[in-house]
Write a protein that holds these residues in place. Structure first.
Motif, short mmCIF file in Angstrom:
data_model
loop_
_atom_site.label_atom_id
_atom_site.label_comp_id
_atom_site.label_asym_id
_atom_site.label_seq_id
_atom_site.Cartn_x
_atom_site.Cartn_y
_atom_site.Cartn_z
N LYS A 31 -0.41 8.41 -0.32
CA LYS A 31 -0.06 7.59 -1.48
C LYS A 31 0.74 6.36 -1.05
O LYS A 31 0.52 5.26 -1.54
N GLU A 76 -1.61 3.96 0.74
CA GLU A 76 -2.45 3.28 -0.25
C GLU A 76 -1.68 2.17 -0.95
O GLU A 76 -2.20 1.09 -1.19
N HIS A 105 -2.70 -1.64 -0.81
CA HIS A 105 -2.94 -2.38 -2.05
C HIS A 105 -2.09 -3.65 -2.09
O HIS A 105 -2.57 -4.73 -2.46
#
Length: 126
Positions: free
Chosen positions: A114, A117, A121
């Protein structure tokens, strides 16, 4: 008739200094364990010293008014990750920024997908 040539987007300025000149040729930060996904934020000491700091370190302090990863710092400054790690590490050693290691860095576990990511992003949105 051929399509008109498009100019590349203009950048606000072009860095005249070679990236590794910014670090005095150093390739490792003072704390070699500084991860690229580590989160960085300006300390109170950084807020107090901001007007006395110049160039890339001042840009980093401006960026770290909100929590940001080392990888995002590199992307914003348009410098290699190694250069960003050295500059951020120098600021941390001076007490001007606070480094928050990734959650698993303390336990030696696998990388948190997470968190990775989120960093990815953030880099894509730049």
């Amino acid at each position: 008739m051929s399509a008109p040539e498009t100019d590349p987007p203009e950048r606000p300025y072009t860095r005249l200094t070679r990236p590794y000149a910014l670090t005095g040729g150093r390739t490792e930060p003072p704390d070699a364990s500084l991860a690229i996904e580590a989160l960085v934020e300006m300390s109170w000491r950084g807020y107090d010293a901001r007007d006395d700091i110049r160039f890339e370190k001042a840009e980093i302090l401006d960026l770290t008014q909100r929590t940001i990863s080392v990888a995002e710092v590199a992307a914003h400054l348009d410098v290699p990750l190694g250069v960003a790690r050295v500059l951020v590490g120098d600021l941390a050693e001076e007490g001007l920024v606070i480094i928050h290691p990734p959650p698993d860095a303390e336990t030696g576990g696998a990388q948190d997908p997470k968190l990775l990511e989120k960093v990815l992003h953030g880099l894509r949105t730049l």
